[in-house]
Write a protein that holds these residues in place. Sequence first.
Motif, mmCIF file in Angstrom:
data_model
loop_
_atom_site.group_PDB
_atom_site.id
_atom_site.type_symbol
_atom_site.label_atom_id
_atom_site.label_comp_id
_atom_site.label_asym_id
_atom_site.label_seq_id
_atom_site.Cartn_x
_atom_site.Cartn_y
_atom_site.Cartn_z
ATOM 1 N N GLY A 64 5.809 61.461 -76.683
ATOM 2 C CA GLY A 64 6.688 60.979 -75.620
ATOM 3 C C GLY A 64 8.057 60.562 -76.103
ATOM 4 O O GLY A 64 8.915 60.201 -75.301
ATOM 5 N N GLY A 65 8.280 60.590 -77.413
ATOM 6 C CA GLY A 65 9.578 60.230 -77.965
ATOM 7 C C GLY A 65 9.684 58.785 -78.388
ATOM 8 O O GLY A 65 10.628 58.406 -79.084
ATOM 9 N N GLY A 66 8.741 57.954 -77.956
ATOM 10 C CA GLY A 66 8.748 56.555 -78.341
ATOM 11 C C GLY A 66 7.614 56.255 -79.305
ATOM 12 O O GLY A 66 6.900 57.145 -79.769
ATOM 13 N N ILE A 67 7.463 54.988 -79.612
ATOM 14 C CA ILE A 67 6.376 54.520 -80.469
ATOM 15 C C ILE A 67 5.378 53.788 -79.587
ATOM 16 O O ILE A 67 5.737 52.832 -78.892
ATOM 17 C CB ILE A 67 6.904 53.593 -81.569
ATOM 18 C CG1 ILE A 67 7.877 54.366 -82.488
ATOM 19 C CG2 ILE A 67 5.756 53.011 -82.383
ATOM 20 C CD1 ILE A 67 8.521 53.512 -83.561
ATOM 21 N N THR A 68 4.147 54.243 -79.590
ATOM 22 C CA THR A 68 3.111 53.613 -78.773
ATOM 23 C C THR A 68 2.774 52.245 -79.363
ATOM 24 O O THR A 68 2.402 52.134 -80.541
ATOM 25 C CB THR A 68 1.853 54.486 -78.708
ATOM 26 O OG1 THR A 68 2.205 55.776 -78.192
ATOM 27 C CG2 THR A 68 0.803 53.856 -77.809
ATOM 28 N N VAL A 69 2.917 51.226 -78.529
ATOM 29 C CA VAL A 69 2.737 49.844 -78.982
ATOM 30 C C VAL A 69 1.785 49.126 -78.033
ATOM 31 O O VAL A 69 1.902 49.242 -76.811
ATOM 32 C CB VAL A 69 4.092 49.104 -79.027
ATOM 33 C CG1 VAL A 69 3.898 47.639 -79.386
ATOM 34 C CG2 VAL A 69 5.032 49.759 -80.029
ATOM 35 N N ALA A 70 0.837 48.405 -78.612
ATOM 36 C CA ALA A 70 -0.059 47.544 -77.839
ATOM 37 C C ALA A 70 0.315 46.100 -78.147
ATOM 38 O O ALA A 70 0.042 45.615 -79.245
ATOM 39 C CB ALA A 70 -1.512 47.809 -78.199
ATOM 40 N N GLY A 71 0.963 45.429 -77.207
ATOM 41 C CA GLY A 71 1.516 44.113 -77.513
ATOM 42 C C GLY A 71 2.722 44.298 -78.413
ATOM 43 O O GLY A 71 3.760 44.792 -77.993
ATOM 44 N N THR A 72 2.560 43.935 -79.680
ATOM 45 C CA THR A 72 3.588 44.223 -80.682
ATOM 46 C C THR A 72 3.076 45.192 -81.748
ATOM 47 O O THR A 72 3.865 45.704 -82.539
ATOM 48 C CB THR A 72 4.047 42.935 -81.388
ATOM 49 O OG1 THR A 72 2.924 42.329 -82.054
ATOM 50 C CG2 THR A 72 4.635 41.939 -80.396
ATOM 51 N N ARG A 73 1.774 45.447 -81.760
ATOM 52 C CA ARG A 73 1.160 46.269 -82.814
ATOM 53 C C ARG A 73 1.363 47.745 -82.536
ATOM 54 O O ARG A 73 1.127 48.228 -81.426
ATOM 55 C CB ARG A 73 -0.334 45.951 -82.911
ATOM 56 C CG ARG A 73 -1.112 46.857 -83.860
ATOM 57 C CD ARG A 73 -2.566 46.410 -83.965
ATOM 58 N NE ARG A 73 -3.155 46.140 -82.666
ATOM 59 C CZ ARG A 73 -3.634 47.072 -81.855
ATOM 60 N NH1 ARG A 73 -3.576 48.357 -82.179
ATOM 61 N NH2 ARG A 73 -4.169 46.734 -80.686
ATOM 62 N N VAL A 74 1.806 48.470 -83.564
ATOM 63 C CA VAL A 74 1.959 49.915 -83.456
ATOM 64 C C VAL A 74 0.579 50.554 -83.467
ATOM 65 O O VAL A 74 -0.224 50.307 -84.375
ATOM 66 C CB VAL A 74 2.816 50.462 -84.612
ATOM 67 C CG1 VAL A 74 2.850 51.989 -84.597
ATOM 68 C CG2 VAL A 74 4.235 49.903 -84.514
#
Length: 352
Positions: A299-309
């Motif tokens: 998607g062009g971004g970095i998948t983040v859960a909360g702050t965790r990559v």
Amino acid sequence: MDPVVDVVVIGAGQAGLSSAYFLRRAGLDFVVLDANPGPGGAWRHRWPTLRLGTVHGIHDLPGLALPHTDEDRPASEVVAEYFGRYEREFDLPVLRPVAVKAVRDTGSTLRVETARGAWEARALINATGTWDRPFWPRYPGQAEFAGRQLHTADYRGPEEFVGKRVVVVGGGASAVQALIELAPGAAATTWVTRRPPVWRDGPFTPEVGRAAVARVAEAVEAGRPPESVVSVTGLVLTPEVVEARRSGVLDRLPVFDRLTADGVAWDDGRFVPADTILWATGFRHALDHLAPLRLRGHGGGITVAGTRVAADPRVHLVGYGPSASTIGATRAGRAAVAELKRYLAGRAAPVG
């Protein structure tokens, strides 16, 4: 041998200092690497005419309130002083100027490479923000424009634009602030945006804030680049803005189709002469140093859960997406450190 720490924090703005405060409280071994020559993060680079009383608000760092001060003072000065005092008050190990060039996975650690050596870290908090990556859009004829082009990252106030015809491009708060400053002395100002501005005349309630955060969080959790804050919350109708709208300073045109040697033009025949184009077109997150870790998704971004990559639990992004605000960064710093403390407790002892 490279120094080994539990956590390297990259950046000493609001997000980095908040994270450092909670790392200190957690008893973790860490260092903060900051590319700036002094305290203040991105705030130290704001134009001198941006006064403390005209910014949207600066949330207190954890453990030390922003002191009451003259609201007519430049925000850059006030915040730099505050951040410097904060670093001293909590004895935070901030090293500067240290620009991080790359972060690489060695298998057992994350190697943080800089022009002043490298650090080996068991985990990483990236808090680099956006100021170092101003976004310049591209339009036909841009190279042929004979006047001056600058980004708001280089804007230093209205004095140098007296008597000039200025086109301001962008729909955010920086564009609005610049137009209000420029209008009294400029020969003419023109505001162009891709979309009509959305004005918010109601209070910024907790419900509005939560809805905005949820919308941005949804994007980063899906791996999309995060939206800007203004695109989610709208522009604040302060008394100054209301007066500027009444006087016509904030009358908006749709963005032009091309630049010419002496102005900007639309396909419908409209033309506005210009001496200067001020690109108030925002910033992108400064994450190029993380490229060796291959964290970006389709998607062009970095998948983040909360702050965790999602792709690497050792890496946390604070000040990214929903935490890209002064209040959000503090909350995210606390959450990131709590999660990293649990993660590191379950790992082997540091290499050294």
